[in-house]
Design an enzyme around this catalytic site. Structure first.
Site, PDB file in Angstrom:
ATOM      1  N   HIS A 126      33.328  30.940  51.140  1.00 38.46           N
ATOM      2  CA  HIS A 126      34.248  29.172  50.864  1.00 38.46           C
ATOM      3  C   HIS A 126      33.348  28.467  51.207  1.00 38.46           C
ATOM      4  CE1 HIS A 126      37.641  27.428  49.213  1.00 38.46           C
ATOM      5  NE2 HIS A 126      38.273  27.900  49.909  1.00 38.46           N
ATOM      6  N   GLN A 129      35.124  25.097  51.306  1.00 40.23           N
ATOM      7  CA  GLN A 129      36.219  24.851  52.041  1.00 40.23           C
ATOM      8  C   GLN A 129      35.296  24.303  53.315  1.00 40.23           C
ATOM      9  OE1 GLN A 129      39.710  25.519  52.254  1.00 40.23           O
ATOM     10  NE2 GLN A 129      39.009  24.737  54.335  1.00 40.23           N
ATOM     11  N   ASP A 222      42.868  31.063  60.152  1.00 40.99           N
ATOM     12  CA  ASP A 222      42.833  31.386  58.984  1.00 40.99           C
ATOM     13  C   ASP A 222      43.859  32.983  58.503  1.00 40.99           C
ATOM     14  OD1 ASP A 222      42.884  31.920  56.169  1.00 40.99           O
ATOM     15  OD2 ASP A 222      40.555  32.833  56.055  1.00 40.99           O
ATOM     16  N   CYS A 262      43.062  26.831  57.008  1.00 41.12           N
ATOM     17  CA  CYS A 262      42.724  26.144  55.554  1.00 41.12           C
ATOM     18  C   CYS A 262      43.441  26.245  54.430  1.00 41.12           C
ATOM     19  CB  CYS A 262      41.425  26.922  54.937  1.00 41.12           C
ATOM     20  SG  CYS A 262      41.712  29.022  55.277  1.00 41.12           S
TER      21      CYS A 262
HETATM   22  N1   CP Z   1      41.656  26.762  51.333  1.00 42.32           N
HETATM   23  C1   CP Z   1      42.544  26.790  49.845  1.00 42.32           C
HETATM   24  O1   CP Z   1      41.042  26.877  49.581  1.00 42.32           O
HETATM   25  O2   CP Z   1      43.356  27.109  48.989  1.00 42.32           O
HETATM   26  P1   CP Z   1      44.355  27.674  47.638  1.00 42.32           P
HETATM   27  O3   CP Z   1      43.073  29.281  48.434  1.00 42.32           O
HETATM   28  O4   CP Z   1      45.210  27.792  47.617  1.00 42.32           O
HETATM   29  O5   CP Z   1      42.816  27.076  47.257  1.00 42.32           O
HETATM   30  N1  NVA Z   2      39.881  34.674  53.429  1.00 37.31           N
HETATM   31  C1  NVA Z   2      41.823  33.585  52.573  1.00 37.31           C
HETATM   32  C2  NVA Z   2      41.030  32.209  52.323  1.00 37.31           C
HETATM   33  C3  NVA Z   2      42.389  31.471  51.806  1.00 37.31           C
HETATM   34  C4  NVA Z   2      41.556  30.056  50.966  1.00 37.31           C
HETATM   35  C5  NVA Z   2      41.062  34.940  50.703  1.00 37.31           C
HETATM   36  O1  NVA Z   2      40.612  34.957  50.879  1.00 37.31           O
HETATM   37  O2  NVA Z   2      42.718  35.333  50.673  1.00 37.31           O
END
Ligand code: CP
Ligand code: NVA
Length: 303
Positions: A126, A129, A222, A262
């Protein structure tokens, strides 16, 4: 040559600083509309609040237009081959922002697309982020050197993986506390160790969250169960139960230790309500900076 943002490793420290500077500059003057006449496609296989809305708002503020498609419309890799989707979309739009399960699909999309592809989250990483989080740390602490961040939770997930790479590249010491079996992935740690040679950061992995908390200027967590792992939820609730950021863990950290997440957060699981709502929490500044840095990322990649 087109620039993609598939993972933190697509960038180097100088380009991340460039994105941060652009993010600052654009805060004042995005009225110049640098994305005028650019059409940007958001394609999401998984749900999203922050990534989707912040990118859409950023694109609108910068003068571009956006379209949103879910996998029901595209069927990436099922209705149609990824390489065909990539080449067709390249005829219509100027950039693809994609949230996918398989990171491999993203790589293939970028390989065949002639336009920039931005990773809006995959099972592996990600990066947007992580860039935003490093920007938030820089703004809150005034610097990135000599800062120590401890990530408590699933060290193998997408958010942790990108954070480990971004911290080690940008000079932030990083400790990851995870249960056995959920340590950071080897390829991520190997890459991070490579960055650490240049940046001088310390990278530590432990199964003791208290040890990780003691050295922390920032405590980050997270969800324990990421999107796509729902079938493992019960098992994960059990395995991660000692890896919660709560008042006790926070009391072990430095007095001015900041709390990051996040989002979305599951209060009572990876973090308690009192910690996320408490005075050390910067989670909503973190969420706000997603919009600030999306502008920087878009202008860096597309102009
Ligand atoms: N932190 C984040 O990426 O949130 P969303 O999954 O809501 O985009
Ligand atoms: N690790 C989490 C992050 C969400 C922004 C997921 O992948 O669901």
């Amino acid at each position: 040559m087109k620039k993609d943002l598939l993972c933190v490793s697509c960038l180097e420290p100088a380009s991340i600083w460039r994105i941060f500077k652009l993010s600052d500059e654009l805060m004042e003057r995005y009225d110049q509309k640098p994305l005028q006449n650019k059409n940007i496609l958001l394609f999401f296989e998984k749900p999203s609040l922050r990534t989707k809305v912040s990118f859409e708002v950023a694109i609108n503020q910068l003068g571009g237009s956006c379209l949103f498609l879910s996998d029901l419309e595209i069927g990436l890799g099922s209705r149609e081959e990824v390489k065909d989707v990539a080449r067709v979309l390249s005829c219509y739009v100027d950039c693809i922002i994609a949230r996918v399960f398989s990171h491999q699909k993203l790589i293939e999309l970028a390989q065949y697309a002639t336009i920039p592809v931005i990773n809006g989250l995959s099972d592996d990483s990600h990066p947007c982020q992580a860039l935003s989080d490093l920007y938030t740390i820089w703004k809150k602490k005034g610097e990135l050197m000599d800062i120590s961040l401890s990530f408590i939770g699933d060290g193998s997930n997408n958010v942790a993986s990108s954070l480990i790479l971004a911290c080690s590249m940008m000079g932030v010491n990083i400790t990851v506390a995870s249960p056995n079996g959920y340590y950071p992935r080897k390829e991520v740690l190997d890459k991070a160790e490579g960055y650490a040679k240049a940046s001088g950061v310390l990278i530590k992995v432990t199964s003791d969250p208290e040890e990780a908390a003691r050295s922390a200027d920032l405590l980050y967590t997270d969800v324990w169960t990421s999107m796509g792992q729902e079938r493992e939820k019960e098992e994960r609730l059990r395995v991660f139960s000692d890896f919660q950021i709560n008042e006790k863990l926070l009391s072990l950290a430095k007095k001015d230790c900041l709390i990051m997440h996040c989002l979305p957060a599951h209060r009572g699981e990876e973090i308690t309500d009192s910690v996320i709502e408490g005075p050390n929490s910067i989670v909503f500044a973190q969420a706000e900076n997603r919009l600030v840095t999306q502008r920087g990322i878009l202008v860096y990649l597309l102009t």
